[in-house]
Design an enzyme around this catalytic site. Sequence first.
Site: not given
Length: 401
Positions: A10, A94, A183, A211-212, A214-215, A244, A285-286, A335-336, A387
């Site tokens: 990547n 990728r 994604h 798909h949550l 950073n992007g 974003r 950062d969440m 999300g995870e 991925e």
Amino acid sequence: MSPTRVLVLNSGSSSVKYQLLDMRDSSRLAMGLVERIGEETSRLRHTPLGTGGETREWSGPIADHEAALKAVSEELAKDGLGLDSPELAAIGHRVVHGGKSFTEPTVIDDAVLAEIERLIPVAPLHNPANLTGIRTARALRPDLPQVAVFDTAFHTTMPESAARYAIDVKTADEHRIRRYGFHGTSHAYVSRATAELLGKAPEEVNVIVLHLGNGASASAVRGGRCVDTSMGLTPLEGLVMGTRSGDMDPAVIFHLMRVGGMSTDEIDTLLNKKSGLIGLCGDNDMREIRRRVDEGDEEAQLAFDIYIHRLKKYIGAYYAVLGRVDAVAFTAGVGENASPVREAAVAGLEELGLAVDRELNAVRSDEPRLISPARTRVAVAVVPTDEELEIATQTYALVGR
Ligand code: AMP
């Protein structure tokens, strides 16, 4: 025996992330990252996984991608896994933007390279870096099959009604302006894994994938095929992300130019790098945002609420697009891991058959799992994305054996 290893690369503008997998059992043999390529303080971090060795870190000048890949190969070679190994079956790259041209993973030849290059105007930040990675890897192992796996490919099944913007058709076509989505590798992997979790074939289920990371992006997947997704011409559209803005009245841009006196580049930086959660509360950062929310920080609370409001709108929109939803799947870093995000996103949607079981939602695990109460109409799931495995699997399917 034929070679069974796949190296996944990547390549970013100043970084290369990699993983080496053995496709006999999809096990990871090594992974790592080269950062700050072209600077005096480049850094390589390499973790051998098959041998149980320790992570090795190295810092110093790495001039370009060629030097970076050579350094990676040297690290791999220390464990007998170098780029020259006869066990290596292929390299999977990728590639962010495949436009309308690439609907599937593709073995790279000169014509494919030329087409990825032709797409640079629609992916000026990503495709040049991806191309550099591919060219460098080809120069190091010209005999080895190399495969491009496109972030956009999974979304090429979107109908025109979802893929087109409502702007002048001639102008749109001339500049290839349409909604491509990103994604895709993750949305493909997670929608399939969600069907598996439900004990069904992908063709049998309709899934909303969130798909949550950073992007962040959402997709509506009907019977294994993407019918809508939240990112568009670029990864700026859609959900509120780490840095974003996501959806916004496009006239904000004219306003910033005319009234704010900002340049195109300044607005580009504002919307891509200084907006979203970081623009709203100074943190992207969440974990940090949740910590602040728990302390009663109002700015963080508002950022969280805006994030959730947008997410909920997309769940509702994709519910309507699909008509029938079998599962909503949360994936990627937020999300995870962020149970409060999952809980808040489906709160109040009981009438749509959506709910989260508090205890199940609090469980921490690397495994795909259901977090909805038994007997709800729609399954809510946490499905860790992978991925690299998906890129390796698609690469090996093309060139293996
Ligand atoms: P990704 O882009 O998928 O690697 O996701 C990165 C993001 O995931 C980070 O910016 C964090 O906001 C978020 N994240 C990672 N771990 C956690 C966690 N334990 N709780 C909440 N958010 C997390």
